[in-house]
Design a protein around this motif. Sequence first.
Motif, PDB file in Angstrom:
ATOM      1  N   THR A  80      35.616  -3.846  86.133  1.00 14.12           N
ATOM      2  CA  THR A  80      35.913  -5.090  85.422  1.00 14.12           C
ATOM      3  C   THR A  80      35.343  -6.299  86.164  1.00 14.12           C
ATOM      4  O   THR A  80      34.720  -6.161  87.210  1.00 14.12           O
ATOM      5  N   PRO A 106      34.770  -2.896  78.789  1.00 15.81           N
ATOM      6  CA  PRO A 106      36.056  -3.188  79.424  1.00 15.81           C
ATOM      7  C   PRO A 106      37.028  -2.023  79.332  1.00 15.81           C
ATOM      8  O   PRO A 106      37.957  -1.946  80.130  1.00 15.81           O
ATOM      9  N   ASN A 107      36.807  -1.121  78.349  1.00 13.63           N
ATOM     10  CA  ASN A 107      37.709   0.029  78.241  1.00 13.63           C
ATOM     11  C   ASN A 107      36.971   1.178  77.561  1.00 13.63           C
ATOM     12  O   ASN A 107      36.383   0.993  76.502  1.00 13.63           O
ATOM     13  N   HIS A 135      50.030  -2.481  83.434  1.00 15.16           N
ATOM     14  CA  HIS A 135      49.232  -1.584  84.282  1.00 15.16           C
ATOM     15  C   HIS A 135      49.990  -1.168  85.542  1.00 15.16           C
ATOM     16  O   HIS A 135      50.965  -1.804  85.947  1.00 15.16           O
ATOM     17  N   HIS A 136      49.432  -0.158  86.204  1.00 14.74           N
ATOM     18  CA  HIS A 136      49.866   0.287  87.536  1.00 14.74           C
ATOM     19  C   HIS A 136      49.727  -0.888  88.525  1.00 14.74           C
ATOM     20  O   HIS A 136      48.867  -1.764  88.344  1.00 14.74           O
ATOM     21  N   LYS A 139      46.294  -2.384  90.558  1.00 11.40           N
ATOM     22  CA  LYS A 139      45.175  -3.036  89.856  1.00 11.40           C
ATOM     23  C   LYS A 139      44.831  -4.372  90.503  1.00 11.40           C
ATOM     24  O   LYS A 139      45.701  -5.189  90.761  1.00 11.40           O
ATOM     25  N   ASP A 141      42.784  -6.915  89.322  1.00 11.80           N
ATOM     26  CA  ASP A 141      42.562  -8.105  88.481  1.00 11.80           C
ATOM     27  C   ASP A 141      43.673  -8.295  87.446  1.00 11.80           C
ATOM     28  O   ASP A 141      44.258  -7.340  86.955  1.00 11.80           O
ATOM     29  N   SER A 144      43.861  -7.919  82.586  1.00 12.00           N
ATOM     30  CA  SER A 144      42.906  -6.811  82.543  1.00 12.00           C
ATOM     31  C   SER A 144      41.653  -7.228  81.772  1.00 12.00           C
ATOM     32  O   SER A 144      41.698  -8.142  80.930  1.00 12.00           O
ATOM     33  N   GLY A 145      40.548  -6.528  82.050  1.00 12.66           N
ATOM     34  CA  GLY A 145      39.315  -6.801  81.305  1.00 12.66           C
ATOM     35  C   GLY A 145      39.514  -6.564  79.820  1.00 12.66           C
ATOM     36  O   GLY A 145      38.970  -7.294  78.981  1.00 12.66           O
ATOM     37  N   THR A 146      40.310  -5.562  79.492  1.00 11.49           N
ATOM     38  CA  THR A 146      40.564  -5.245  78.078  1.00 11.49           C
ATOM     39  C   THR A 146      41.323  -6.382  77.391  1.00 11.49           C
ATOM     40  O   THR A 146      40.979  -6.784  76.273  1.00 11.49           O
ATOM     41  N   ALA A 197      47.660   2.513  82.013  1.00 12.29           N
ATOM     42  CA  ALA A 197      47.014   1.358  81.364  1.00 12.29           C
ATOM     43  C   ALA A 197      47.489   1.272  79.921  1.00 12.29           C
ATOM     44  O   ALA A 197      47.305   2.214  79.152  1.00 12.29           O
ATOM     45  N   PHE A 222      39.683   8.117  79.858  1.00 11.13           N
ATOM     46  CA  PHE A 222      38.450   7.325  79.903  1.00 11.13           C
ATOM     47  C   PHE A 222      37.197   8.214  79.858  1.00 11.13           C
ATOM     48  O   PHE A 222      36.093   7.717  79.624  1.00 11.13           O
TER      49      PHE A 222
HETATM   50  O1  LIG Z   1      42.380  -1.046  86.340  1.00 12.55           O
HETATM   51  C1  LIG Z   1      42.690  -0.258  85.394  1.00 12.55           C
HETATM   52  O2  LIG Z   1      43.468   0.690  85.555  1.00 12.55           O
HETATM   53  C2  LIG Z   1      42.083  -0.486  84.075  1.00 12.55           C
HETATM   54  N1  LIG Z   1      41.182  -1.410  83.955  1.00 12.55           N
HETATM   55  C3  LIG Z   1      40.490  -1.761  82.760  1.00 12.55           C
HETATM   56  C4  LIG Z   1      40.845  -3.175  82.346  1.00 12.55           C
HETATM   57  O3  LIG Z   1      40.983  -4.042  83.230  1.00 12.55           O
HETATM   58  O4  LIG Z   1      40.958  -3.444  81.159  1.00 12.55           O
HETATM   59  C5  LIG Z   1      40.680  -0.745  81.651  1.00 12.55           C
HETATM   60  C6  LIG Z   1      42.057  -0.144  81.591  1.00 12.55           C
HETATM   61  O5  LIG Z   1      42.932  -1.129  81.159  1.00 12.55           O
HETATM   62  C7  LIG Z   1      42.468   0.397  82.949  1.00 12.55           C
END
Ligand SMILES: O=C(O)C1=N[C@H](C(=O)O)C[C@H](O)C1
Length: 249
Positions: A80, A106-107, A135-136, A139, A141, A144-146, A197, A222
């Motif tokens: 991401t 992004p996903n 999310h877990h 992570k 960021d 999330s990118g999604t 996720a 994925f």
């Molecule tokens: O870091 C993750 O785990 C994921 N990252 C991607 C995002 O930032 O969207 C895709 C998914 O959500 C898992």
Amino acid sequence: MSGINVGVLGSNGKVGQAIVAAVEAADDLTYSAGVDKDDALTTFTDTQTSVVVDFTHPDVVMGNLEFLINNGIHAVVGTTGFSADRLDTVRGWLAANPGVGVLIAPNFAIGAVLSMRFAQQAARFYESVEVIELHHPHKADAPSGTAYRTAELIGQARADAGLAPCPDATSQELDGARGAEVSGVRVHSVRLAGLVAHQEVLLGTQGETLTIRHDSLDRSSFAPGVLLGVRNVAAHPGLTVGLEHFMDL
Ligand SMILES: O=C(O)C1=N[C@H](C(=O)O)C[C@H](O)C1
Ligand SMILES: NC(=O)C1=CN([C@@H]2O[C@H](COP(=O)(O)OP(=O)(O)OC[C@H]3O[C@@H](n4cnc5c(N)ncnc54)[C@H](OP(=O)(O)O)[C@@H]3O)[C@@H](O)[C@H]2O)C=CC1
């Protein structure tokens, strides 16, 4: 051993391990090399790798891509952190290497791609919309990118339909209570042990709501999308953003 030589960047990572297993299990692909932190990128040229999958970290992915593109290696990127400026930089490298294909998505979970499309389609019918991504806690960021991409797509659909901003009378607010704003859409990030996720798009209008939810319960979710990208990226020179372009949506 036959087929496309596929390498993985971030091969010891949570997603990287799932991708290595999927490549090794595919009859038409050969797992040629794995590179993790502190390994040399030249491993990919030494092993005649044709396509590299990148699931590393936003801080290192640009350096990886510069090396791959300049060495004529196609890339499928799940990492991401791609701003518009970063995408333009990638386009510049590709302009100097016109035969190379790069897919950045992004996903890669099929249901996540579909849910983004469903949210984009639904957006113009609802006065209110908010995105919650969960999310877990490892992570890097947020959002999330999604979620970022989902909000951009919804914001564009609302603008195209001439919708007013989402109604919100909040006048007193603890910092962060209303989430972050992306393209006029509020985005909320939850980090919770036990999760993988997940994302919900909440849409509301008079007397009804619609919830579009997607759950990745395991990182193998994925893999099919990544392999779709691996098999098609060489036939799509230049930059492709989003797996939907390879899914005939
Ligand atoms: O870091 C993750 O785990 C994921 N990252 C991607 C995002 O930032 O969207 C895709 C998914 O959500 C898992
Ligand atoms: N597009 C999609 O469908 C998805 C995207 N993602 C994204 O993918 C990325 C990785 O996620 P995840 O697997 O959970 O993260 P992990 O931290 O589990 O894995 C990343 C791996 O990359 C390694 N790494 C760090 N720097 C380098 C480098 N310079 N070269 C090679 N390897 C390196 C890490 O090593 P070390 O641990 O030693 O630092 C680690 O093994 C994130 O940006 C995430 O948001 C995740 C899931 C799906």
